[in-house]
Scaffold this motif. Sequence first.
Motif, PDB file in Angstrom:
ATOM      1  N   MET A   2       0.701  -1.049   0.070  1.00  0.00           N
ATOM      2  CA  MET A   2      -0.088   0.401   0.036  1.00  0.00           C
ATOM      3  C   MET A   2       1.016   1.369   0.045  1.00  0.00           C
ATOM      4  O   MET A   2       1.544   1.278   0.599  1.00  0.00           O
ATOM      5  CB  MET A   2      -0.729  -0.292   1.192  1.00  0.00           C
ATOM      6  CG  MET A   2      -1.734   1.234   1.316  1.00  0.00           C
ATOM      7  SD  MET A   2      -2.747   1.124   3.131  1.00  0.00           S
ATOM      8  CE  MET A   2      -4.206  -0.148   2.360  1.00  0.00           C
ATOM      9  N   SER A   3       0.915   2.289  -1.180  1.00  0.00           N
ATOM     10  CA  SER A   3       1.154   3.616  -1.232  1.00  0.00           C
ATOM     11  C   SER A   3       1.182   4.258   0.399  1.00  0.00           C
ATOM     12  O   SER A   3       0.779   4.611   1.209  1.00  0.00           O
ATOM     13  CB  SER A   3       0.390   4.364  -1.864  1.00  0.00           C
ATOM     14  OG  SER A   3       1.015   6.030  -1.638  1.00  0.00           O
ATOM     15  N   GLU A  47      -3.568   8.737  -5.192  1.00  0.00           N
ATOM     16  CA  GLU A  47      -2.890   6.786  -4.882  1.00  0.00           C
ATOM     17  C   GLU A  47      -2.794   7.030  -3.434  1.00  0.00           C
ATOM     18  O   GLU A  47      -1.774   5.722  -3.405  1.00  0.00           O
ATOM     19  CB  GLU A  47      -2.214   6.691  -5.445  1.00  0.00           C
ATOM     20  CG  GLU A  47      -2.398   6.302  -6.861  1.00  0.00           C
ATOM     21  CD  GLU A  47      -1.971   4.394  -8.067  1.00  0.00           C
ATOM     22  OE1 GLU A  47      -1.110   4.652  -7.508  1.00  0.00           O
ATOM     23  OE2 GLU A  47      -2.736   4.735  -9.302  1.00  0.00           O
ATOM     24  N   PRO A  98      -3.664   6.843   0.208  1.00  0.00           N
ATOM     25  CA  PRO A  98      -4.889   5.773   0.910  1.00  0.00           C
ATOM     26  C   PRO A  98      -5.474   6.837   2.494  1.00  0.00           C
ATOM     27  O   PRO A  98      -6.302   6.319   2.662  1.00  0.00           O
ATOM     28  CB  PRO A  98      -4.122   4.610   1.505  1.00  0.00           C
ATOM     29  CG  PRO A  98      -2.926   4.852   1.678  1.00  0.00           C
ATOM     30  CD  PRO A  98      -2.572   5.665   0.609  1.00  0.00           C
ATOM     31  N   GLU A  99      -4.840   8.058   2.554  1.00  0.00           N
ATOM     32  CA  GLU A  99      -4.923   8.844   4.054  1.00  0.00           C
ATOM     33  C   GLU A  99      -4.875  10.224   3.158  1.00  0.00           C
ATOM     34  O   GLU A  99      -4.528  11.035   2.852  1.00  0.00           O
ATOM     35  CB  GLU A  99      -4.459   8.252   5.022  1.00  0.00           C
ATOM     36  CG  GLU A  99      -4.084   6.903   5.722  1.00  0.00           C
ATOM     37  CD  GLU A  99      -3.179   6.842   6.660  1.00  0.00           C
ATOM     38  OE1 GLU A  99      -3.362   5.981   7.281  1.00  0.00           O
ATOM     39  OE2 GLU A  99      -1.845   7.274   6.387  1.00  0.00           O
ATOM     40  N   LYS A 139     -14.640   6.254   1.896  1.00  0.00           N
ATOM     41  CA  LYS A 139     -14.755   5.021   1.693  1.00  0.00           C
ATOM     42  C   LYS A 139     -14.884   4.992   0.154  1.00  0.00           C
ATOM     43  O   LYS A 139     -15.052   3.440  -0.495  1.00  0.00           O
ATOM     44  CB  LYS A 139     -14.611   3.313   2.855  1.00  0.00           C
ATOM     45  CG  LYS A 139     -13.333   4.044   3.794  1.00  0.00           C
ATOM     46  CD  LYS A 139     -13.792   3.668   5.539  1.00  0.00           C
ATOM     47  CE  LYS A 139     -12.332   4.068   5.930  1.00  0.00           C
ATOM     48  NZ  LYS A 139     -13.147   3.454   7.290  1.00  0.00           N
ATOM     49  N   GLN A 146     -11.198   4.103  -5.204  1.00  0.00           N
ATOM     50  CA  GLN A 146      -9.675   4.228  -4.179  1.00  0.00           C
ATOM     51  C   GLN A 146     -10.794   4.438  -3.003  1.00  0.00           C
ATOM     52  O   GLN A 146     -11.338   5.624  -2.904  1.00  0.00           O
ATOM     53  CB  GLN A 146      -9.160   4.340  -5.062  1.00  0.00           C
ATOM     54  CG  GLN A 146      -7.771   5.239  -3.152  1.00  0.00           C
ATOM     55  CD  GLN A 146      -6.833   5.326  -3.983  1.00  0.00           C
ATOM     56  OE1 GLN A 146      -5.926   5.462  -4.914  1.00  0.00           O
ATOM     57  NE2 GLN A 146      -6.615   6.165  -2.795  1.00  0.00           N
ATOM     58  N   VAL A 163     -10.430   6.101   0.768  1.00  0.00           N
ATOM     59  CA  VAL A 163      -9.274   7.465   1.488  1.00  0.00           C
ATOM     60  C   VAL A 163     -10.488   7.730   3.206  1.00  0.00           C
ATOM     61  O   VAL A 163     -10.961   7.131   2.783  1.00  0.00           O
ATOM     62  CB  VAL A 163      -9.881   8.482   0.842  1.00  0.00           C
ATOM     63  CG1 VAL A 163      -8.546   9.280   1.336  1.00  0.00           C
ATOM     64  CG2 VAL A 163      -9.045   8.658  -0.555  1.00  0.00           C
ATOM     65  N   GLU A 164      -8.734   7.610   3.349  1.00  0.00           N
ATOM     66  CA  GLU A 164      -9.686   7.020   4.771  1.00  0.00           C
ATOM     67  C   GLU A 164      -9.059   7.944   5.651  1.00  0.00           C
ATOM     68  O   GLU A 164      -7.838   8.629   5.060  1.00  0.00           O
ATOM     69  CB  GLU A 164      -8.683   5.905   5.593  1.00  0.00           C
ATOM     70  CG  GLU A 164      -8.228   6.022   7.647  1.00  0.00           C
ATOM     71  CD  GLU A 164      -9.753   5.934   7.810  1.00  0.00           C
ATOM     72  OE1 GLU A 164     -10.117   5.607   8.998  1.00  0.00           O
ATOM     73  OE2 GLU A 164     -10.079   4.231   7.256  1.00  0.00           O
TER      74      GLU A 164
END
Length: 219
Positions: free
Chosen positions: A1-2, A115, A117-118, A147, A152, A154-155
């Motif tokens: 994960m990125s 890309e 995730p947060e 989410k 994708q 995203v948190e």
Amino acid sequence: MSNKAVVVYSGGMDSFTVLHKAIAAGKDVYALSFNYGQRHSKELEVAALVCRDLNIPHKVVDITAMNSLMAGSSLTSDIDIPEGHYEEDSMKSTVVPNRNMVLLSMAIAYAVSLEAPEVYYGAHAGDHHIYPDCRPEFVHAMNAVSKIANYQAVEIVTPFLENSKGEILASGLAMNLDYANTWTCYNGREHACGQCGACNERLEAFAEQGINDPLTYEA
């Protein structure tokens, strides 16, 4: 994960602490600031200097064209900024309509494009009384939407959602952060006013920690 993370960074002490918390967590940070037609740009100038010194990517997005849709706040319209504490109802005039939903939506879009995730965001307990879009129920609902809104997920990460301003400051001091590199005052004059809600809360936080605020105040 990125390992990338977008940090919504206003230049104030809360987002300054969140920015460094993300860096300390080993995140590949992308700072994102917004010019939404607020009364002054001093926070944005401070934010730019901090990102330059940290050598991290920093975008300042001009959304002033939306100002007419976010009117009615003393932070964006020709309305006197109230003095006093955030517990006073007069502070409700500083609420900018739907601001955090708008800003978080754009931060999520940026995260998807990277890309990442947060998205880190500095909501905290001291804002719950006045600002509906800083309350846990808003953050949790927005996180649920984030989410599922894109392919994708995203948190939305809110490290200080249940913490006071004093606790945020304590966390930053433990990281040896210099809060001279922040701006909190709602007025954009040479020195902080010491009278608005933002100044009052900031000064209380420093008093709780038993230290002096490095900023200079008019009063």
